[in-house]
Design a protein around this motif. Sequence first.
Motif, PDB file in Angstrom:
ATOM      1  N   GLN A 170      84.887  -2.446  63.869  1.00 56.84           N
ATOM      2  CA  GLN A 170      84.308  -3.182  62.750  1.00 56.84           C
ATOM      3  C   GLN A 170      83.758  -2.174  61.749  1.00 56.84           C
ATOM      4  O   GLN A 170      82.877  -1.377  62.080  1.00 56.84           O
ATOM      5  CB  GLN A 170      83.188  -4.103  63.238  1.00 56.84           C
ATOM      6  N   ALA A 171      84.287  -2.228  60.528  1.00 61.42           N
ATOM      7  CA  ALA A 171      83.860  -1.294  59.481  1.00 61.42           C
ATOM      8  C   ALA A 171      83.671  -2.047  58.168  1.00 61.42           C
ATOM      9  O   ALA A 171      84.112  -1.609  57.108  1.00 61.42           O
ATOM     10  CB  ALA A 171      84.873  -0.166  59.329  1.00 61.42           C
ATOM     11  N   ASP A 172      83.016  -3.188  58.239  1.00 57.65           N
ATOM     12  CA  ASP A 172      82.747  -3.992  57.051  1.00 57.65           C
ATOM     13  C   ASP A 172      81.705  -3.304  56.166  1.00 57.65           C
ATOM     14  O   ASP A 172      80.901  -2.507  56.630  1.00 57.65           O
ATOM     15  CB  ASP A 172      82.212  -5.375  57.454  1.00 57.65           C
ATOM     16  N   ARG A 173      81.737  -3.642  54.873  1.00 56.12           N
ATOM     17  CA  ARG A 173      80.708  -3.209  53.924  1.00 56.12           C
ATOM     18  C   ARG A 173      80.544  -1.685  53.906  1.00 56.12           C
ATOM     19  O   ARG A 173      79.461  -1.154  54.100  1.00 56.12           O
ATOM     20  CB  ARG A 173      79.370  -3.897  54.232  1.00 56.12           C
ATOM     21  N   ASN A 174      81.650  -1.012  53.665  1.00 58.66           N
ATOM     22  CA  ASN A 174      81.634   0.430  53.472  1.00 58.66           C
ATOM     23  C   ASN A 174      82.272   0.754  52.123  1.00 58.66           C
ATOM     24  O   ASN A 174      82.251  -0.081  51.215  1.00 58.66           O
ATOM     25  CB  ASN A 174      82.353   1.120  54.633  1.00 58.66           C
ATOM     26  N   GLN A 175      82.852   1.930  51.992  1.00 63.54           N
ATOM     27  CA  GLN A 175      83.473   2.347  50.735  1.00 63.54           C
ATOM     28  C   GLN A 175      84.935   2.721  50.956  1.00 63.54           C
ATOM     29  O   GLN A 175      85.456   3.658  50.359  1.00 63.54           O
ATOM     30  CB  GLN A 175      82.686   3.516  50.133  1.00 63.54           C
ATOM     31  N   LEU A 176      85.598   1.953  51.789  1.00 63.82           N
ATOM     32  CA  LEU A 176      86.992   2.238  52.122  1.00 63.82           C
ATOM     33  C   LEU A 176      87.899   1.831  50.967  1.00 63.82           C
ATOM     34  O   LEU A 176      87.849   0.703  50.493  1.00 63.82           O
ATOM     35  CB  LEU A 176      87.402   1.477  53.383  1.00 63.82           C
ATOM     36  N   SER A 177      88.747   2.748  50.538  1.00 64.16           N
ATOM     37  CA  SER A 177      89.710   2.452  49.475  1.00 64.16           C
ATOM     38  C   SER A 177      91.107   2.232  50.036  1.00 64.16           C
ATOM     39  O   SER A 177      92.011   1.800  49.325  1.00 64.16           O
ATOM     40  CB  SER A 177      89.743   3.600  48.457  1.00 64.16           C
TER      41      SER A 177
ATOM     42  N   ASN B  50      85.086  -4.185  51.418  1.00 66.36           N
ATOM     43  CA  ASN B  50      85.279  -2.788  51.063  1.00 66.36           C
ATOM     44  C   ASN B  50      85.912  -2.716  49.677  1.00 66.36           C
ATOM     45  O   ASN B  50      85.676  -3.600  48.848  1.00 66.36           O
ATOM     46  CB  ASN B  50      86.123  -2.091  52.132  1.00 66.36           C
ATOM     47  N   LYS B  51      86.722  -1.702  49.428  1.00 67.59           N
ATOM     48  CA  LYS B  51      87.357  -1.537  48.117  1.00 67.59           C
ATOM     49  C   LYS B  51      88.874  -1.460  48.261  1.00 67.59           C
ATOM     50  O   LYS B  51      89.548  -0.756  47.516  1.00 67.59           O
ATOM     51  CB  LYS B  51      86.822  -0.274  47.436  1.00 67.59           C
ATOM     52  N   LEU B  52      89.395  -2.198  49.212  1.00 65.46           N
ATOM     53  CA  LEU B  52      90.824  -2.148  49.501  1.00 65.46           C
ATOM     54  C   LEU B  52      91.623  -2.870  48.424  1.00 65.46           C
ATOM     55  O   LEU B  52      91.281  -3.975  48.018  1.00 65.46           O
ATOM     56  CB  LEU B  52      91.110  -2.789  50.860  1.00 65.46           C
ATOM     57  N   LYS B  53      92.712  -2.256  48.005  1.00 63.88           N
ATOM     58  CA  LYS B  53      93.629  -2.876  47.052  1.00 63.88           C
ATOM     59  C   LYS B  53      94.983  -3.163  47.682  1.00 63.88           C
ATOM     60  O   LYS B  53      95.817  -3.834  47.076  1.00 63.88           O
ATOM     61  CB  LYS B  53      93.813  -1.969  45.831  1.00 63.88           C
TER      62      LYS B  53
END
Length: 334
Positions: free
Chosen positions: A108-115, A133-136
């Motif tokens: 679980q890695a919610d609410r991070n800065q993952l692009s 996160n910041k996934l596109k």
Amino acid sequence: MEGQEDARYEEEAGEIDKYSTPKSSSIFEDTTRALTRAEAGECLHTLGKCDSGLGYAYLGLNASNKGLTDITVIPTFRYVLYVDVSGNRLTTEALRVLSSMKYLLMLQADRNQLSSAELDSMPYLQVLTLNRNKLKSTLGISHKLLECLELNHNNVEEVTLNPYDLENLKILELRGNILTTTNGIFFPALTRLYLAENQIEKVEGFEILVNLRILHLRSNKISSLDGFDSRCAKLSYLNLRDNEITKISELEKLNCLPALETLIILENPVTLDREVEEESAYRHIVLAMLPNLTRIDKDPVLYKERKHAKEFRKQMLRDGTTFADLDLNFFNVE
């Protein structure tokens, strides 16, 4: 009691946002923050047998909401199977260190800065959550045993997941993204699909979803129901709340779904601002189209409603009326 029932119903249906907790604090935004081994030791939980079966070790590690930017110490805990690093400041590169944990079952890695979601394949991973996160893009997710994938509230424009890399996927959540179509979701094992709060205009590609049971399409831009397919023979719950359905006859296209029992269509133009009598007539018409329904919106279907719908359908047959004839003023029925 009634409030509890409503809350439970909405939670089961995916109405309640499980990830509405605040994002990680920005107090340490310009600083690095590494998890130390001593701190990590305090994050361990759930004692269980280790893989050798000869001893015990902690199987879970929860290092959430600590403002972390570096978690390189976590893989040194070789017996850990469940990791939660939500609510930190981790980048994709920082998260990739966990790919070396080949026995990891849940991440679980919610609410991070993952692009990016591109992680090295983890052969035993079954649950992956990367919400808020910041996934596109969905590229790079290739974990053979993955059963549950959550990518809610990112900026994903299209689904580009490889079905051969995710052949065991059963639950897919992509709520709160910017999808415009359902195309690209080709997972025969899928049983639950959550696509609420996107910009979906077109339903397509569902013919492959032969095991789908729950489909959540709330708050999109759907006006036509052409894309549903009889091969979705197990679909029992469908939420179309807050879309752009203007014609009551569109719902007749759902009669290709033999297992459909619950249909949610509140807050569509076709259902807005109705009087009590009109609401009753609307339910009768929907039941006449879809007689197998046991729940319409949040209310169960009553015996008297089913009886009235059956009589209404008979009257339509006698009059030679179709449901399309009701589109302009479908409440002018006796």
